[in-house]
Design an enzyme around this catalytic site. Structure first.
Site, short mmCIF file in Angstrom:
data_model
loop_
_atom_site.label_atom_id
_atom_site.label_comp_id
_atom_site.label_asym_id
_atom_site.label_seq_id
_atom_site.Cartn_x
_atom_site.Cartn_y
_atom_site.Cartn_z
N HIS A 232 0.91 -1.13 0.16
CA HIS A 232 0.14 0.16 -0.11
C HIS A 232 0.79 1.35 0.05
O HIS A 232 0.78 1.92 -0.99
CB HIS A 232 -0.69 0.01 1.22
O1 RIB Z 1 -5.41 0.79 3.87
C1 RIB Z 1 -3.93 0.65 4.03
C2 RIB Z 1 -3.44 1.58 5.01
O2 RIB Z 1 -3.78 1.48 5.94
C3 RIB Z 1 -1.84 1.61 4.99
O3 RIB Z 1 -1.36 3.03 5.11
C4 RIB Z 1 -1.59 0.84 6.30
O4 RIB Z 1 -0.39 1.13 6.71
C5 RIB Z 1 -2.63 1.20 6.92
O5 RIB Z 1 -2.31 2.35 7.54
#
Ligand code: RIB
Ligand code: CA
Length: 307
Positions: A232
């Site tokens: 992500h």
């Molecule tokens: O949905 C993904 C996000 O949520 C990323 O930033 C992960 O680290 C969590 O914080």
């Protein structure tokens, strides 16, 4: 190579992004925020990870709770009890200078030169533009991991409607995403297309990354029957490395701040003239909905491999 400030709720995928940023960008500072962990734990995690990965950057402490709604619990199930897989003792304390002041001070001192990279809830960023609106025109670019627009079935990961970073503080997210900041948004629509498996992580021969991701991979194997993780937060840095890896649409943005869809990101899908247009005063922003996943993965793994 950009001058960046990384704003993070440092959990496992944040750490992977931080390691990638340290090797490809000029890291001016790390500002922490609540999210995956408490903001105090985020300061501790940033200090521990930077020490173990020989990353040299000042670390600051940011907001500890959302702007308006009641706080919700950290994401221990996914990121482990301490946010970094619970594998290392952490001798550091969670006190640090103010993150919001650092963002404002840095952007005002270097107008047009600093890129903000936000990979946690947007509370620090909203606080900074509320306290110092003049920085909106002085930020070079802000790349944000957050949101979801339902393409290829990616509509939410913490509720059926919303992505974690936005859901954790929807009021802050609405203020930031509807502002005139020069935004690039990296939603689940693209981040869920870039998955790396346990084998690829182990092949990096990076014992710290392998250790902190073990619980994340176990969770993924149990929940998704896939021993791997979506990169992500890393995709914000991939944009800085090569924006040509992404396909963007342009639209003003808003965020739902209450009800069952609280935290849902909205882009304008109709030009129907309406007196009640919630997008009326919003700046058109870039939303990444397509990605060359193989190219992004290849560069990331090649950059992080080995000593
Ligand atoms: O949905 C993904 C996000 O949520 C990323 O930033 C992960 O680290 C969590 O914080
Ligand atoms: Ca994060």
């Amino acid at each position: 190579m950009r001058n960046i400030i990384l704003d993070t709720d440092i959990g496992v995928d944040d750490a992977f992004a931080l390691a990638y940023a340290a090797r490809t960008q000029r890291l001016l500072g790390i500002t922490t925020v609540f999210g995956n962990v408490t903001v105090e734990q985020a300061v501790k995690n940033a200090r521990l990870f930077c020490q173990k990965m020989q990353i040299d950057a000042p670390i600051f402490r940011g907001c500890s709770r959302p702007l308006a709604q009641a706080p919700t619990s950290p994401a221990a199930l996914v990121h482990g009890s301490d946010g970094l897989g619970g594998v290392f003792a952490n001798p550091f304390n969670g006190e640090a200078d103010n993150a919001v002041d650092f963002i404002i001070r840095s952007v005002n001192a270097h107008p047009g030169e600093i890129t903000l990279v936000a990979i946690g809830p947007l509370t620090n960023i909203a606080s900074a533009i509320n306290q110092a609106p003049e920085i909106i025109a002085r930020v070079k670019e802000i790349v944000i991991m957050g949101g979801a627009f339902g393409t290829q079935g990616h509509a939410g990961n913490v509720t059926p409607f919303s992505e974690f970073n936005i859901w954790k503080d929807p009021h802050a997210a609405d203020q930031v995403l509807s502002s005139a900041l020069p935004i690039v948004l990296m939603p689940l629509d693209v981040t869920h297309q870039v998955l790396i498996g346990g084998e690829a992580i182990r092949a990096l021969q990076q014992p710290v990354l392998e250790a902190i991701s073990r619980s994340y991979l176990d969770y993924s194997l149990k929940k998704e029957r896939f021993e791997g993780m979506a990169l992500h937060d890393t995709l914000t840095i991939s944009w800085l490395v090569n924006p040509a890896w992404f396909g963007c649409v342009r639209s003003p943005l808003r965020v739902i701040t209450e009800g069952i869809a609280s935290g849902q990101t909205q882009r304008q899908l109709t030009n129907l003239a309406s007196r009640h247009n919630a997008f009326a005063d919003c700046t058109e922003q870039r939303i990444c909905l397509e990605v060359d996943a193989e190219a992004v993965k290849h560069h990331f793994l090649t950059t992080l491999r080995g000593a």
